[in-house]
Write an enzyme that holds these catalytic residues in place. Structure first.
Site, PDB file in Angstrom:
ATOM      1  N   HIS A   1       0.817  -0.610   0.195  1.00 41.45           N
ATOM      2  CA  HIS A   1      -0.279  -0.018   0.072  1.00 41.45           C
ATOM      3  C   HIS A   1       0.450   1.343   0.075  1.00 41.45           C
ATOM      4  O   HIS A   1       0.660   2.091  -0.839  1.00 41.45           O
ATOM      5  CB  HIS A   1      -1.175  -0.018   1.078  1.00 41.45           C
ATOM      6  CG  HIS A   1      -1.896   1.364   1.541  1.00 41.45           C
ATOM      7  ND1 HIS A   1      -2.750   1.511   1.886  1.00 41.45           N
ATOM      8  CD2 HIS A   1      -2.040   1.868   0.554  1.00 41.45           C
ATOM      9  CE1 HIS A   1      -3.747   2.215   1.668  1.00 41.45           C
ATOM     10  NE2 HIS A   1      -2.570   3.273   0.517  1.00 41.45           N
TER      11      HIS A   1
ATOM     12  N   GLU B   1       0.920   8.253  -3.756  1.00 45.04           N
ATOM     13  CA  GLU B   1       1.632   7.737  -2.674  1.00 45.04           C
ATOM     14  C   GLU B   1       3.369   8.369  -3.236  1.00 45.04           C
ATOM     15  O   GLU B   1       3.276   8.595  -1.586  1.00 45.04           O
ATOM     16  CB  GLU B   1       2.003   5.820  -2.776  1.00 45.04           C
ATOM     17  CG  GLU B   1       0.783   5.904  -2.722  1.00 45.04           C
ATOM     18  CD  GLU B   1       0.588   5.533  -0.757  1.00 45.04           C
ATOM     19  OE1 GLU B   1       1.477   5.521  -0.106  1.00 45.04           O
ATOM     20  OE2 GLU B   1      -1.058   5.403  -0.865  1.00 45.04           O
TER      21      GLU B   1
ATOM     22  N   HIS C   1       2.998  11.234   0.058  1.00 45.67           N
ATOM     23  CA  HIS C   1       4.435  10.499   1.427  1.00 45.67           C
ATOM     24  C   HIS C   1       6.030  10.162   0.679  1.00 45.67           C
ATOM     25  O   HIS C   1       6.562  10.900   1.535  1.00 45.67           O
ATOM     26  CB  HIS C   1       3.414   8.994   2.039  1.00 45.67           C
ATOM     27  CG  HIS C   1       2.393   8.456   2.143  1.00 45.67           C
ATOM     28  ND1 HIS C   1       2.205   9.368   3.179  1.00 45.67           N
ATOM     29  CD2 HIS C   1       1.081   8.460   1.635  1.00 45.67           C
ATOM     30  CE1 HIS C   1       0.859   9.144   3.437  1.00 45.67           C
ATOM     31  NE2 HIS C   1       0.242   7.628   2.625  1.00 45.67           N
TER      32      HIS C   1
END
Length: 224
Positions: free
Chosen positions: A59, A113, A117
């Protein structure tokens, strides 16, 4: 008026620089079970390459602070560029697939992502290093094999949350965080597993803090 505008611009630049240089304490490496993702009210769509393998998939690799908070969207100027991970794309499609609808090639997922992040880890990792590190961590954390070795199989059966945690800890050497979701029948299911990694994204460590996964004492490990 002009002085006020200049002051605001200086403050905004200062905040941007601060964010770009923002440190973090560790990574959460988060793996999800596709059977639980798909067996929910939102359902799922397989990638354009077809149904993923029956295994945990990545993930994300998320920078975090020891107090449980986390940085996000740290560099608005750093966008995801497919060309920078060209040599990793086949592995990313295999180990980091998107199950969101509509069916996709995964690029939007990886872009999300990275922007949310990955940009917060740029003090340690560039874009290629970030995705490469996650893929290598996936190879190290063979969670499905750890669980199967303990007699815990994705067969729609119910297993003790404690047994699941113990099996993963036995395999990795560290305590995991377990997150559950619920299927349409409201059964608590094994959904995501959190492992903690040092700031170089190479070594698993004991988690400074673990997420609260809202799992029942007995949880289902759904088929996929």
């Amino acid at each position: 008026m002009r002085t006020g505008i200049i002051f605001k611009l200086v403050m905004l630049q200062s905040l941007a620089v601060s964010c770009l240089g923002q440190d973090f304490d560790f990574f959460y490496f988060v793996l999800q079970w596709p059977g639980a993702y798909c067996d929910s009210r939102q359902s799922c769509c397989y990638p354009k390459t077809g149904k993923p393998s029956s295994d945990f998939s990545i993930h994300g690799l998320w920078p975090n602070y020891n107090d449980g908070s986390y940085p996000s969207n740290c560099d608005p100027d750093s966008q995801f560029h497919k060309s920078e991970v060209e040599d990793l794309l086949n592995k990313m499609a295999e180990k980091w697939p998107s199950l969101a609808c509509p069916s996709s090639d995964g690029v939007r997922f990886w872009e999300h992502e990275w922007v949310k992040h990955g940009t917060c880890s740029e003090s340690e990792l560039d874009q290629h290093d970030y995705f490469d590190a996650a893929l290598k961590l996936k190879d190290k954390a063979n969670l499905l094999q750890f669980l199967k070795s303990a007699g815990i199989n994705p067969d729609d059966g119910f297993y003790s949350l404690k047994e699941i945690k113990n099996a993963i800890e036995e395999g990795t050497g560290f305590s995991p965080g377990i997150e559950c979701n619920k299927d349409p029948s409201r059964n608590s299911q094994l959904y995501q597993i959190y492992l903690c990694v040092d700031t170089s994204a190479t070594t698993f460590i004991e988690c400074p803090i673990l997420p609260q996964g809202r799992c029942a004492p007995e949880i289902q490990f759904p088929k996929f």
